[in-house]
Every structure is written in C-alpha cells, then in structure tokens.
Design an enzyme around this catalytic site. Structure first.
Site, mmCIF file in Angstrom:
data_model
loop_
_atom_site.group_PDB
_atom_site.id
_atom_site.type_symbol
_atom_site.label_atom_id
_atom_site.label_comp_id
_atom_site.label_asym_id
_atom_site.label_seq_id
_atom_site.Cartn_x
_atom_site.Cartn_y
_atom_site.Cartn_z
ATOM 1 N N GLN A 290 -6.386 43.438 90.693
ATOM 2 C CA GLN A 290 -7.353 43.258 89.616
ATOM 3 C C GLN A 290 -8.294 42.175 89.999
ATOM 4 O OE1 GLN A 290 -4.119 42.916 86.897
ATOM 5 N NE2 GLN A 290 -5.270 44.639 85.626
ATOM 6 N N ASN A 291 -8.100 41.450 91.175
ATOM 7 C CA ASN A 291 -8.954 40.452 91.801
ATOM 8 C C ASN A 291 -10.077 40.772 92.363
ATOM 9 O OD1 ASN A 291 -7.018 38.838 90.766
ATOM 10 N ND2 ASN A 291 -6.020 38.306 92.676
ATOM 11 N N ASP A 293 -11.889 38.491 94.421
ATOM 12 C CA ASP A 293 -12.230 37.391 95.525
ATOM 13 C C ASP A 293 -12.276 37.815 96.830
ATOM 14 O OD1 ASP A 293 -9.440 37.389 95.787
ATOM 15 O OD2 ASP A 293 -9.110 35.975 94.104
ATOM 16 N N HIS A 317 -11.165 46.336 90.321
ATOM 17 C CA HIS A 317 -12.427 45.837 89.623
ATOM 18 C C HIS A 317 -13.621 45.559 89.977
ATOM 19 C CE1 HIS A 317 -9.352 44.704 85.815
ATOM 20 N NE2 HIS A 317 -9.566 46.099 86.103
ATOM 21 N N CYS A 325 -28.240 45.927 92.472
ATOM 22 C CA CYS A 325 -29.395 45.724 91.527
ATOM 23 C C CYS A 325 -28.625 46.687 90.494
ATOM 24 C CB CYS A 325 -30.754 46.460 91.915
ATOM 25 S SG CYS A 325 -31.793 46.522 90.445
ATOM 26 N N CYS A 350 -33.893 41.829 92.182
ATOM 27 C CA CYS A 350 -34.090 42.669 93.097
ATOM 28 C C CYS A 350 -35.390 42.875 93.919
ATOM 29 C CB CYS A 350 -33.447 44.147 92.644
ATOM 30 S SG CYS A 350 -33.836 45.311 93.867
ATOM 31 N N THR A 391 0.117 38.905 87.405
ATOM 32 C CA THR A 391 -0.752 39.855 86.452
ATOM 33 C C THR A 391 0.071 40.100 85.090
ATOM 34 O OG1 THR A 391 -1.854 41.892 85.979
ATOM 35 C CG2 THR A 391 -0.368 41.711 87.678
ATOM 36 N N ALA A 435 3.641 32.108 92.193
ATOM 37 C CA ALA A 435 3.670 32.963 93.097
ATOM 38 C C ALA A 435 3.576 32.306 94.503
ATOM 39 C CB ALA A 435 2.303 33.785 93.018
#
Length: 448
Positions: A290-291, A293, A317, A325, A350, A391, A435
């Site tokens: 779901q990250n 990065d 995600h 754009c 843009c 999560t 973690a």
C-alpha cells in the site's frame, strides 16, 4: 430480506466488499423495489471507492423508501467527501427531520458544520451524538467523534485550524447497525484467545520453513524507520477527505502537494532495516504494498544487486516516483519529490496542456487499478504463506487479500506492534513488535 440480500449483507460484514457488491447487484435485479438492498449495494460501492455508483444506489433506495434515514445520512456523507458542504447539510437536515435522534446523522452534521465554520453548532451536534441512551455509538466510532469534538473545542478556543480527524466512514457506520462482537464475545475473552496466536520470530520461522512461495503485504508502518510518516500520523495533521480526495484535488490541487511535502519532509529516505530484511527473504515470490515510496525496489538493489531479478512489487496505491497530468495524462518523467523543493510552484503545471500535475497515486474517491488488483489476487492464489507487515488492513480492496489467503488455507502472519482489526475476523498469527526489529529477526531465523 431475500437470500441474495442476506448473503450480500453477510459479505459486507465480513469485509468482502467486491463479492458483496456482486451479490447485492443480483439482489436488486431480482427485487428492484427492495430499498434496503439498494442501500447496502451503495455501501459496497462506497467501500470500493465507487462513489458515483454509491450515490445512484442511495437515490434508488430513497425512491422506494423516501423516509430511509440512513440513505439520507450517507448522501450527506458523500457530499462531504466531494466538498459539497451545503448539499451535505441539506441531506443531513432531512435525515434529522425524519429521525431527530439519529446519531450518525448528528455526528456527520457536526463534521459538516465544522467545515462550514459554525463551531458552536458543530460542538452541539457532536455532543448530541454521544448522549447516553438507546442506539449508542460503537466504541471505535465514539472515539472518533470525541476526537472531532476535542478539535472543535480547540477551534473555538484558538481559532480555525486544519481538520485533524479523518471523516472516512467505518463499515459499521455505513451499515448503520450494531455489528456483532467478535466470536468469543467480550474483549477480555478475545485478548485471551489472541494470546494463544502470538508467536516469536523463531516460531514464525519454523512455520514458514516449508513455504516455497512467500508473499508480503506491506503498509506505511514498514517505512517508519526510513523517516516517513505513517498514514495515521499524516491524518492527525491533515483531513484525508479534504486534503487527498480526488474531489478536493479538482478544486484546489495545491493542497495535495502540501500534503506530499509534509509526508516527504527532509530527505533522503533510505530503505529501513525492515525493507532490507524483506529483500533478503528466501522464497519471496512477491510484494503487494500500500506504500507509494518505492523503497522495496531500492532495498532489492542494495541487498541483491541489479543482476538478480526482483520479485514483482504490486504498488496497489501507485507511486510517488512518477507524476502525470490530471487532465491529459501526460507523464513528464519526474518524481513527486522533484516538485516539492523551495520555490517550486504548487501545483506544478503540465508543459503540454497547462493542467495540474499530480503524483501517480490513488486518491481517495478513486479506484485501485484493476490490473494491479488482479496481479495481487493472482499472487495470493499462488502463495503458500502471507506476511502482513506494518498495515492495519482496514482499507479496501487490499483488505480482501488476507481473507482470500485464509480461504485458501494459507497461514497469515501479522508483524505489528498490536493486533489489527484483521485478527478479529481471521485466525491470523501475530508476531508483535516494531517491523525494523522483528522482521530482521524472522528472516535471520528463516535463513538458518
């Protein structure tokens, strides 16, 4: 309630939103005048991020039952998500006219009035939603209301400030009915039962020793050691519905870039110990994250090198490593981080059409790309062990993945400081701790 409707509602309660939507669509096709079936179909749509479809189903429910208060309340909630405060107040006023004591309508009216700047009225409605009596709010929702109330009281004392509590709904809030306690009834009994499911890194390694296809499902807790805020921390500073919804972006795209700048903070953000440990996991078949990065990919390069093919990373995600754009979908080939430095315009524009650029991420109110979800589901079907790391598993449709794994008989091990809501409906195992501490211990034990 017909059989299809009953089954669809049960699937909703179990968190299986996509199956619920399919079942409830059949229910309304067989009984088109069943207002409650239309209402519950709307809830399934909303949980899947299909907000326009949710509106259509809610309006259909009111055609057959004009006094259905929950439908009015949820139309008010959807209007709030879209930034339509006046429309929200209109729907919530209708709900409270029909049923003055409807607590969820009082709660949402409080939020709407906060958005509208009517603090004293907002406080009154929020307090009313918490009054003792029949139909009291469930503890988790009541906790959120108290958070809204505390913020509203601070507003009154210190002046306007960003809304800090997320207005996104809970399943029980949307169903507008009391959900059953976990099997085992009391929280104390549940805690005792959960204690039997806690494992150490060495015990988890023994369970995984025979696994040939390990899949990891990761969230923002994995990147804490990299200096990035968790989702929970970010939403304490920003209201998700107001700041990162697609509706808000259309109206004020610069706000999303403020959130991104806050999230990224002072870089760089190298992979943390947990990322590096996962990259060294034997028999890792893939990662569904779901990250946004890109740290899983960096960790693989650091641990395995460019010559070793990387298992698939499904970024459910999206990613901050790409931008596009919003209007013409042109992709300039730059990361989101490259646009948030000092002196950069917000939003960046843009070069092709002048529209607002955005990171290539899924905003609230948008759907996870079906191709990504299909890839993740295929990995779940093929895995023989699932690690859930960092999560809470409370966001659809990713929350479907552990349920599918358990339905296939696959063990699910959560690596988290405390058990998530997932553990209340699935017989998961819990490896408690940070973690960055427990995942390296687990992988070290697994590699022996």
């Amino acid at each position: 309630m017909n059989e299809l409707h009953t089954r669809g509602l049960a699937l909703l309660r179990a968190g299986r939103e996509r199956e619920a939507a399919t079942c409830l669509r059949e229910a309304v096709s067989h009984a088109p005048e069943d207002a409650r079936a239309h209402y519950h179909l709307a809830i399934a749509h909303r949980l899947l991020g299909e907000l326009e479809e949710a509106r259509v189903s809610l309006r259909a429910s009111l055609e057959f039952a004009p006094t259905l208060v929950p439908a009015c309340a949820q139309l008010g909630g959807l209007a709030l998500v879209a930034g339509g405060v006046e429309e929200a107040i209109t729907w919530l006023t209708r709900a409270l006219t029909l049923e003055p004591g409807h607590r969820i309508s009082r709660y949402q009216m409080g939020i709407a009035l906060r958005f509208a700047g009517h603090r004293s009225e907002a406080i009154r409605f929020l307090q009313a939603s918490l009054e003792p009596g029949p139909g009291a709010l469930r503890p988790l929702l009541a906790h959120r209301v108290r958070g809204q109330l505390a913020d509203a009281l601070r507003d009154a004392a210190a002046g306007p400030r960003p809304l800090a509590q997320c207005a996104a709904p809970l399943v029980t809030e949307l169903l507008d009915e009391v959900a059953p306690e976990p099997e085992g009834a009391s929280s104390a009994e549940f805690e005792r039962e959960l204690a039997t499911r806690r494992v150490t890194p060495h015990e988890a390694a023994r369970l995984l020793a025979g696994a040939r296809s390990i899949l990891a499902l990761t969230g923002s807790g994995l990147s804490v050691g990299s200096g990035l805020a968790t989702r929970k921390e970010l939403w304490q500073r920003w209201d998700r519905d107001a700041a990162v919804s697609v509706f808000r972006f259309r109206e004020a795209p610069g706000v999303l870039w403020e959130v991104i700048a806050d999230f990224l903070g002072e870089g760089p953000h190298p992979p943390a110990a947990a990322h590096l440990a996962l990259a060294a996991c034997p028999n890792l078949m893939g990662i569904a994250t779901q990250n946004v990065d890109g740290l899983h990919q960096e960790a693989h390069l650091a641990v395995q090198g460019a010559q070793v093919p990387m298992p698939p990373v499904i970024e459910l995600h999206g990613t901050l490593l790409e931008t596009r754009c919003h209007d013409c979908d042109d992709r300039p080939g730059r990361t989101a981080a490259s646009y948030v430095g000092a002196g950069q315009p917000r939003p960046p524009r843009c070069e092709r059409c002048g529209g607002a650029l955005r990171p290539d991420v899924v905003l609230f109110g948008e759907r996870v790309a079906s191709a990504r979800m299909h890839q993740a589901l295929e990995l779940v079907r093929r895995c023989d062990a699932l690690l859930v790391v960092g999560t809470a598993m409370d966001v659809a449709p990713a929350s479907e993945l552990p349920r599918l794994a358990r339905a296939n008989g696959v063990p699910v091990i959560e690596l988290k400081r405390t058990a998530s809501r997932l553990s209340r409906s699935l017989d998961t195992l819990l490896l408690p701790g940070e973690a960055d501490v427990v995942l390296p211990e687990l992988i070290k034990a697994l590699r022996r």
